[in-house]
Structure formats: C-alpha cells, structure tokens
Design an enzyme around this catalytic site. Structure first.
Site, short mmCIF file in Angstrom:
data_model
loop_
_atom_site.label_atom_id
_atom_site.label_comp_id
_atom_site.label_asym_id
_atom_site.label_seq_id
_atom_site.Cartn_x
_atom_site.Cartn_y
_atom_site.Cartn_z
N GLY A 159 -7.62 -13.67 16.50
CA GLY A 159 -8.07 -14.73 17.40
C GLY A 159 -7.13 -14.80 18.52
N LYS A 160 -6.21 -13.74 18.81
CA LYS A 160 -5.33 -14.07 19.99
C LYS A 160 -6.11 -14.08 21.20
CE LYS A 160 -3.25 -10.10 19.02
NZ LYS A 160 -4.30 -9.67 17.92
N SER A 161 -6.93 -13.31 21.33
CA SER A 161 -7.34 -13.19 22.87
C SER A 161 -8.32 -14.17 22.93
CB SER A 161 -8.22 -11.83 22.95
OG SER A 161 -7.29 -10.92 22.99
N SER A 181 1.55 -6.83 19.29
CA SER A 181 3.15 -6.83 19.32
C SER A 181 3.90 -6.84 17.94
CB SER A 181 3.77 -7.88 20.23
OG SER A 181 3.20 -9.19 19.97
N LEU A 213 -2.24 -10.56 13.98
CA LEU A 213 -2.82 -9.37 13.55
C LEU A 213 -4.23 -9.23 14.34
CD1 LEU A 213 -2.76 -9.73 9.71
CD2 LEU A 213 -1.60 -8.03 10.95
N SER A 214 -4.58 -8.08 14.37
CA SER A 214 -5.95 -7.70 14.83
C SER A 214 -7.08 -8.69 14.13
CB SER A 214 -6.39 -6.34 14.92
OG SER A 214 -7.55 -5.96 15.49
N GLY A 215 -7.79 -9.25 15.24
CA GLY A 215 -9.03 -10.24 14.66
C GLY A 215 -8.42 -11.47 14.17
#
Length: 199
Positions: free
Chosen positions: A38-40, A107, A34-36
């Site tokens: 921590g992926k990046s 994605s 999800l957005s936020g």
C-alpha cells in the site's frame, strides 16, 4: 564514478529561504514496504491531504521513476541499489527546493535506506514503514506479481526469493492490516504536525 573537473555551484537562494516562502519544513517521507503493501496508495493519500492544506509537495513513485530516470535498471540486487542511489539524489534536490517530497519504493535493503538518510540533514529523512503481512500483500497482488514470482516467472522478487530488511526504528510505523487508507494517511499527517514540518 565521480565526474572530474566539476565544482558545486552555489545558488543565490538557499533552502531556508525556499522553505520560508512555502511555510513548511522540507523533508523526505521515505515510504518502504513489500510490493502490494500500500506504499503508493498511502503516499498518494498523504500527498493529497498535504496539497489540500496548501503545502508544497511532490511524490516520486517507484514504478513511475522506472519508466524514465531508472528505465535502464533491472531488479537484480545491484540494480536495486543503483535505483535507490539515484532516487536518493533526486529526492535530495527536491528537499533542497523546500518541498515535502515522498518516495514510494520497496527499497528492501537497510543499508540503502541508511545511505539515503545520510544524504540529508538531521530531521529531513522520515522513514515510513508500511507494515503489511506478506499474506495480505499476496491476497491483494494488484499487479499479479506474487503469482508470477511463485510460478518462477519473476526472479529476485522481494519477499519471495529476495530479502526485505524490516526497518528497526522507523519514524512512522503504519500497520495497514488494522487501519483504513484514510487512517494510515492521518497517522503520517499527525507526525508531520506534531514535529512542526507543517502548521
């Protein structure tokens, strides 16, 4: 639509040779969540650790790619699919160059992630599920997007009014609520070492 009258041009140097000179096994670390979630942040931490080990890498971040290559796409379901199709093709080229490439994209659709997987050879696609409860993502809300989505200012926002298909069998399942960024990155590095992508 495929362009007519084009033929794949074979190169003198192949992927195996490019990988051998780099002393690594090329692969795609596909960070999804999800957005936020921590992926990046985690993808950056992994990339830094790999760089420190002397590995040859590149990180394709969702926001960064939308500033250029995918700058013409919206966040509708149709454009999300095209966003992933394009990045899958780019990532495939990076893997062919012998790199360990990371992509940090929400994605949200399982079918799109499967499509990305099928573009690569067996073992080259590593799905990394950054599993963060939506409550925590909303608490973080680093870009203020959840607040805007809840207020109706952003449409088609994943987790609010657009679907996120939870990965069923990711190669790496990272539960960020229980781990620090360092621990999350170490879990992914450990997977790469155990499966001989890096020495």
């Amino acid at each position: 639509m495929k362009t007519e009258n084009t033929v794949w041009h074979e190169q003198h140097i192949n992927q195996a040779q490019r990988a051998q000179i780099k002393s690594q096994k090329p692969c795609l670390l596909w960070f999804t969540g999800l957005s936020g979630s921590g992926k990046s942040t985690i993808a950056n931490a992994v990339d830094a650790k790999l760089f420190a080990k002397g590995q040859h890498t590149y990180l394709l971040d969702g926001d960064n790619v939308r500033h250029g290559l995918n700058g013409d796409l919206s966040f509708s379901d149709e454009d999300r699919i095209e966003n992933i199709r394009r990045i899958s093709e780019v990532a495939k080229l990076f893997v062919d160059a012998g790199l360990i490439v990371s992509t940090a994209f929400i994605s949200p659709f399982a079918t799109d992630r499967q499509m990305a997987r099928e573009k690569l050879s067996s073992g080259e696609f590593i799905e990394v599920f950054i599993d963060t409860p939506i409550e925590i993502c909303e608490q973080r809300d680093p870009k203020g997007l959840y607040k805007k989505a809840r207020a109706g200012e952003i449409k088609d926002f994943t987790g609010i009014d657009s679907t996120y298909d939870i990965p069923s069998t990711p190669e790496v399942h990272v539960k960020t609520a229980d781990l620090s960024i360092e621990q999350c990155a170490d879990q992914i590095i450990a997977y790469l070492e155990k499966n001989n992508y890096i020495g």
